[in-house]
Design a protein around this motif. Structure first.
Motif, short mmCIF file in Angstrom:
data_model
loop_
_atom_site.label_atom_id
_atom_site.label_comp_id
_atom_site.label_asym_id
_atom_site.label_seq_id
_atom_site.Cartn_x
_atom_site.Cartn_y
_atom_site.Cartn_z
N UNK A 1 0.93 -1.07 0.00
CA UNK A 1 -0.13 -0.48 -0.30
C UNK A 1 1.52 1.02 0.23
N UNK A 2 2.11 0.90 0.13
CA UNK A 2 3.09 2.18 0.28
C UNK A 2 3.10 2.70 -1.43
N UNK A 3 4.31 4.04 -1.34
CA UNK A 3 4.61 4.30 -2.70
C UNK A 3 5.77 4.95 -2.48
N UNK A 4 6.05 4.74 -3.91
CA UNK A 4 8.09 5.36 -4.59
C UNK A 4 7.75 6.30 -5.22
N UNK A 5 8.29 7.59 -5.08
CA UNK A 5 8.34 8.63 -6.13
C UNK A 5 9.37 8.56 -6.25
N UNK A 6 9.32 8.84 -7.79
CA UNK A 6 10.79 9.11 -8.61
C UNK A 6 11.51 10.39 -8.85
N UNK A 7 12.28 11.78 -8.03
CA UNK A 7 11.89 12.60 -8.52
C UNK A 7 13.30 13.12 -9.21
N UNK A 8 14.30 12.23 -8.61
CA UNK A 8 15.58 13.00 -9.04
C UNK A 8 16.12 12.21 -9.78
N UNK A 9 17.41 12.61 -10.60
CA UNK A 9 18.49 11.58 -10.86
C UNK A 9 19.83 11.78 -10.37
N UNK A 10 20.21 11.76 -9.46
CA UNK A 10 21.68 12.19 -8.76
C UNK A 10 22.18 11.22 -10.33
N UNK A 11 22.31 9.64 -10.07
CA UNK A 11 22.44 9.37 -10.75
C UNK A 11 22.97 9.40 -12.11
N UNK B 1 8.53 -3.88 -9.58
CA UNK B 1 8.04 -3.54 -9.04
C UNK B 1 6.79 -4.28 -7.96
N UNK B 2 6.74 -4.08 -6.21
CA UNK B 2 6.16 -5.34 -5.45
C UNK B 2 4.87 -5.08 -5.55
N UNK B 3 3.65 -6.34 -5.05
CA UNK B 3 2.33 -6.40 -5.47
C UNK B 3 2.21 -5.79 -3.94
N UNK B 4 1.32 -4.36 -5.33
CA UNK B 4 0.64 -3.53 -4.69
C UNK B 4 1.08 -2.14 -3.53
N UNK B 5 2.69 -2.15 -4.45
CA UNK B 5 3.60 -1.51 -3.84
C UNK B 5 3.04 -0.18 -5.32
N UNK B 6 3.24 1.15 -5.20
CA UNK B 6 2.76 2.26 -5.87
C UNK B 6 4.25 3.09 -6.38
N UNK B 7 4.20 3.64 -8.22
CA UNK B 7 5.46 3.66 -8.22
C UNK B 7 4.61 4.92 -9.59
N UNK B 8 5.42 6.30 -8.64
CA UNK B 8 4.65 7.65 -9.66
C UNK B 8 5.89 8.27 -9.54
N UNK B 9 5.72 9.70 -10.65
CA UNK B 9 6.88 10.54 -11.16
C UNK B 9 6.33 11.35 -9.92
#
Length: 321
Positions: free
Chosen positions: A231-241, A255-263
């Protein structure tokens, strides 16, 4: 006027300082007298040739603060304080690495402030990115636990302060153990040393992470997705790499089940003017203290780029015109 021009990708020595005529704004444009601007990793990547849509010669710079010099529409008054950022600024058209710049009206944000231009120059894109990532993309809620991956970056430092102010517990990361105390002083409740395997550390310490602000980029994204609870969420915002894309991306494996990815991309989604004005007021009241790494005069842009590329400081790098 003086402008700093990039004729081809390369190192900091590729910039050239030139004398140019002050540009004239067309309908829907505003001529801004630039007072200060912050440096951004996006400009570093463009300088290196990692932005394929940018053509040269180009005056870089995706943000600035300054005063209105001329507005053909009469919407803004001469001398009015304004900020500007993104909207292809410094990419499809010339940006802030100049004493004057012509910008589309839709990327102009008026504001009032007693802060110095040096401090104001650090704020536009840093605020938009941190606030937008937290509130528009991640939709943070009080009492959640937020992991800020890339905690010593200017956006990471501000995001920590904003999230803590909103009632979250913040875990910040760094690759350098010596910066741990600095992150704690900035408001982090806990610091994790990032060697690329944070998910193992999170699970070993039974930390329940609800949201992740991913500022490092694609090399650590999969590991960040494994850090959050269902139910958690990850937001990819930066590209320091400095890496834009993933090879052989397989969503069901990645992407793990029931985990959310956004930008979050401030070129597509923008925080309103009122929020920016309130942010400035919070700084004036001493409630927030954005970290500024170092000031440089306009003439020392090459040195500022070298400083940014060398990762010598923690906080925003600001050029004062």
């Amino acid at each position: 006027m003086k402008a700093i021009v990039l004729y081809h990708p390369g190192g900091p020595e590729s910039f050239s300082i030139e004398n140019r005529d002050i540009p004239t704004p067309a309908e829907g444009e505003v001529l801004v007298k630039v007072k200060a601007f912050g440096l951004n990793c996006a400009e570093l990547m463009t300088r290196k040739g990692f932005s394929p849509d940018v053509t040269f010669p180009r005056v870089l710079g995706i943000e600035c603060v300054g005063e209105v010099e001329e507005d053909p529409s009469g919407t803004f008054k001469k001398g009015q304080k304004v900020a500007a950022f993104m909207g292809e600024m410094g990419r499809k058209y010339d940006g802030s690495y100049a004493e004057y710049t012509v910008l589309p009206m839709q990327i102009i944000t008026p504001f009032e402030s007693t802060l110095s231009w040096e401090v104001l120059g650090a704020l536009p894109e840093m605020f938009q990115t941190a606030y937008g990532s937290l509130h528009l993309a991640l939709r943070i809620q009080p009492e959640e636990t937020l992991l800020v991956r890339g905690g010593t970056s200017s956006v990471g430092l501000l995001a920590t302060q904003l999230a803590r102010q909103y009632g979250l517990q913040v875990i910040a990361t760094t690759r350098n153990k010596e910066k741990s105390e600095f992150l704690i002083e900035n408001g982090a409740a806990k610091v994790l040393i990032d060697a690329g395997n944070l998910a193992e550390k999170v699970k070993a310490e039974d930390i329940q992470v609800n949201k992740v602000l991913e500022l490092v980029g694609t090399p650590t994204l999969k590991d960040s997705l494994s850090c959050v609870v269902q139910g958690g969420c990850v937001c990819m915002t930066g590209m320091l790499s400095e890496k834009w894309s993933l090879n052989e991306f397989a969503p069901m494996d990645f992407i793990p089940a029931a985990v959310y990815l956004t930008v979050y991309d401030s070129g597509q989604l923008r925080v309103g003017d009122k929020a920016f004005q309130e942010f400035i007021r919070s700084i004036e009241r001493g409630e927030l203290m954005p970290k500024i790494g170092k000031f440089f005069p306009f003439s020392e842009l090459k040195g500022a780029h070298q400083f940014m590329e060398g990762n010598h400081g923690a906080g925003k790098i600001v050029l004062v015109v």
